[in-house]
Design a protein around this motif. Structure first.
Motif, PDB file in Angstrom:
ATOM      1  N   ARG A   1       0.834  -1.184   0.000  1.00 47.96           N
ATOM      2  CA  ARG A   1       0.000   0.000   0.000  1.00 47.96           C
ATOM      3  C   ARG A   1       0.871   1.237   0.000  1.00 47.96           C
TER       4      ARG A   1
ATOM      5  N   THR B   1      -2.304   0.951  -3.692  1.00 48.73           N
ATOM      6  CA  THR B   1      -2.202   0.703  -5.128  1.00 48.73           C
ATOM      7  C   THR B   1      -1.194  -0.403  -5.414  1.00 48.73           C
TER       8      THR B   1
ATOM      9  N   ASP C   1       0.984  -1.972  -8.840  1.00 45.21           N
ATOM     10  CA  ASP C   1       1.353  -1.838 -10.242  1.00 45.21           C
ATOM     11  C   ASP C   1       1.283  -3.225 -10.890  1.00 45.21           C
TER      12      ASP C   1
ATOM     13  N   HIS D   1      -9.538  -2.658 -15.036  1.00 49.25           N
ATOM     14  CA  HIS D   1      -9.062  -2.247 -13.715  1.00 49.25           C
ATOM     15  C   HIS D   1      -9.481  -3.280 -12.678  1.00 49.25           C
TER      16      HIS D   1
ATOM     17  N   THR E   1      -7.560  -1.734  -2.242  1.00 47.47           N
ATOM     18  CA  THR E   1      -6.320  -1.705  -3.024  1.00 47.47           C
ATOM     19  C   THR E   1      -6.748  -1.737  -4.488  1.00 47.47           C
TER      20      THR E   1
ATOM     21  N   ASP F   1      -5.556  -0.773  -8.919  1.00 49.35           N
ATOM     22  CA  ASP F   1      -4.424  -0.610  -9.831  1.00 49.35           C
ATOM     23  C   ASP F   1      -4.033   0.867  -9.887  1.00 49.35           C
ATOM     24  N   LYS F   2      -2.816   1.138 -10.294  1.00 53.99           N
ATOM     25  CA  LYS F   2      -2.272   2.491 -10.224  1.00 53.99           C
ATOM     26  C   LYS F   2      -3.067   3.492 -11.052  1.00 53.99           C
TER      27      LYS F   2
ATOM     28  N   GLY G   1      -5.914   4.925  -8.964  1.00 59.00           N
ATOM     29  CA  GLY G   1      -5.604   5.276  -7.585  1.00 59.00           C
ATOM     30  C   GLY G   1      -5.569   6.771  -7.326  1.00 59.00           C
TER      31      GLY G   1
END
Length: 575
Positions: free
Chosen positions: A57, A133, A135, A256, A361, A363-364, A367
């Protein structure tokens, strides 16, 4: 009200920092100039220890003790006008279309994106700092598009976090894909489909690239013929591996993901003061410790988690029956979220936003604060009656003597996967529900020619074999469109039926649109073609949404395959 300000004159309830702007009808964050205020409304929390950041995180450290100073007033300047609203009083409860939120949660999964009331920039940045997030590389899209259909994979893990969760999941689990819902939101935002994927579904997990804690990348080898829930956690697999597994199994690519664990259900249901559930018979499950009388009950916290986790109180005590219960719970929770009591309460919205973002949580690409808000605004456009819940059609694994796992039903599943890929609704979506732009909707307005004056050639662009000839026969014999002809197959398949015409043929296009139930977006001003008599004609291309000769495209959902489903607006009792 939170207890943080009890006995301290300078502390303010977060809800009292949101005031109603009479010019817009929306709540806005207003920091009073009369006293120092925290730049981020919400509970004051002690700074975490340096080693207490959860793995995977990302957080934004806050400078402890730094408050926003009050603005200075020059000498001789007149006193400032008071800001709209009064401190110490909650805003008048007023229903507003802008105050909407959607919550998706099932089993150990939760998904909340709050928009409308949480428009204060500081607070949104604070929420962004709450969200973890991961990656996952090219497994996810690099950005979110507001103008397209989108798929979000919602993952609930069996990882144990939070006090009181020792009785659930596998001890020491790194978090497997225990509960999984592929959420498809249509391009026109008139409908959505929530497809549950059983954890015991036998699938092939592909090779997947993952980023390790040290920043290095490695490829985790795939496995064939294993349970779906092993696509996460095992051998270091991340959510990107689960996304790739979904695409391999269904042909549908998630753009996503959103992931949460057991604790999310407890904190989120508490934030909305409980969710109403219904059971046909009284429940007393010794394993999950769920005790409920027959009929409706309100559950939250530990009891809500027990409700969505129990298998032994419903149906055949299997995971497929538990999925149905989770879908019913989801629908009830969504109705609670869109009720007036929640939408007009700044306190509830703040609690919900805190609980939700701390549980997630993602994906980037999603976020960021702006992206989360964009997704929320798109999701809230979908009517609850057009949100369908269903499960991947499965059959018992033929390779097993003792049936413990399932495989995709080859007779039923492909049609459902294809409908989702082609953005076909599983509920009735009428033309008046479509929020078309004014210039697009205007294509349907104006004079209509006589049916006998309509010249059109018909192409099959993805409909069932023989559809063009069947529609031709219907138009000529039943509707009087005698100047029509079958021109074979289109060069490319289309998801949606279209009608291309020269602007001079607009009156003909409107007549055919009326006959077939075409929307304004189906009408494509362009060029005419020459028919077999050497005259200009329109081009009607039947797409995959074509429902059959004589069936209007805005008449219902007959284009979607028959499937056992429920919708978010219906109250159901678990049995």
């Amino acid at each position: 009200m939170d207890t943080q300000g009890h006995g301290r004159a300078n502390d303010v309830d977060p809800a009292d920092q949101w005031v109603l702007n009479p010019n817009t009808g929306e709540y806005e964050l207003r920091l009073s100039p009369s006293a120092p205020q925290s730049a981020v409304p919400g509970s004051r929390r002690a700074a975490p220890a340096a080693n207490s950041v959860p793995r995977g995180r990302t957080t934004t450290p806050a400078a402890p003790g730094r408050d926003v100073p009050p603005p200075r007033r020059r000498r001789g300047a007149p006193p400032e006008e008071p800001l709209p609203g009064r401190r110490g009083r909650r805003p008048v409860k007023q229903k507003s279309k802008a105050k909407k939120a959607l919550l998706w949660t099932g089993g150990t999964m939760a998904f909340v994106l709050v928009a409308g009331a949480t428009t204060g920039w500081f607070y949104l940045k604070h929420l962004e700092g709450n969200v973890g997030t991961t990656d996952v590389g090219d497994a996810a899209a690099s950005s979110f598009s507001k103008d397209e259909a989108f798929n979000i994979l919602i993952i609930g893990t069996d990882k144990r976090t939070g006090e009181g969760n020792e009785g659930y999941g596998d001890a020491g689990s790194v978090g497997h894909a225990d509960t999984n819902i592929l959420l498809h939101v249509s391009k026109d935002r008139t409908n959505a489909t929530a497809l549950s994927i059983p954890r015991d579904l036998i699938v092939d997990i592909p090779d997947c690239e993952t980023k390790q804690e040290d920043g290095n990348e490695t490829v985790v080898a795939g496995q064939d013929g294993v349970r779906f829930n092993r696509s996460l956690g095992e051998s270091g697999r991340d959510a990107g591996c689960t996304m790739r597994t979904v695409e391999a199994a269904t042909g549908i690519k998630p753009q996503h993901f959103v992931m949460a664990d057991f604790n999310a259900v407890k904190t989120l249901t508490t934030a909305v003061d409980g969710v109403t559930v219904c059971v046909e018979n009284a429940v007393n499950d010794k394993k999950s410790k769920l005790v409920l009388p027959a009929g409706e009950s309100k559950v939250e916290g530990e009891q809500a988690l027990a409700f969505v986790r129990t298998r032994h109180a419903f149906g055949n005590e299997g995971d497929l029956d538990r999925i149905k219960v989770q879908q019913q719970f989801l629908g009830s929770l969504m109705r609670k979220m869109t009720s007036g009591d929640t939408l007009t309460s700044p306190t509830k919205l703040l609690k919900l936003a805190e609980a939700a973002t701390n549980a997630l949580t993602v994906d980037k690409a999603i976020g960021k604060v702006g992206t989360l808000k964009d997704i929320a605004l798109e999701l809230k456009k979908v009517p609850t009656k057009n949100i369908s819940f269903m499960t991947v059609p499965v059959v018992d694994n033929p390779a097993e003597t003792v049936k413990a796992t399932v495989v995709v039903d080859p007779a039923k599943a492909p049609a459902i996967f294809d409908a989702i890929k082609n953005d076909v609704s599983f509920t009735e979506v009428k033309a008046e529900q479509k929020k078309e732009k004014a210039e697009v909707a205007a294509r349907l307005k104006g004079t209509k020619s006589a049916a006998s004056d309509v010249r059109v050639r018909i192409l099959n662009g993805g409909a069932a074999a023989g559809s063009a000839q069947q529609q031709l026969a219907y138009l000529q014999t039943q509707e009087g469109v005698t100047k029509s002809e079958n021109d074979g197959n289109a060069e490319a398949a289309l998801a949606k039926t279209t009608l291309e015409y020269d602007p001079d043929q607009a009156d003909q296009a409107r007549r055919l649109a009326d006959i077939m139930g075409l929307s304004g977006s189906a009408l494509k001003p362009g060029k005419s073609v020459t028919n077999s008599q050497g005259l200009p004609a329109m081009t009607l291309t039947l797409g995959k949404d074509f429902k059959g000769a004589g069936v209007k495209l805005n008449s219902g959902s007959s284009a979607a395959p028959a499937v056992d489903k429920s919708t978010a607006d219906k109250v159901q009792c678990a049995s």
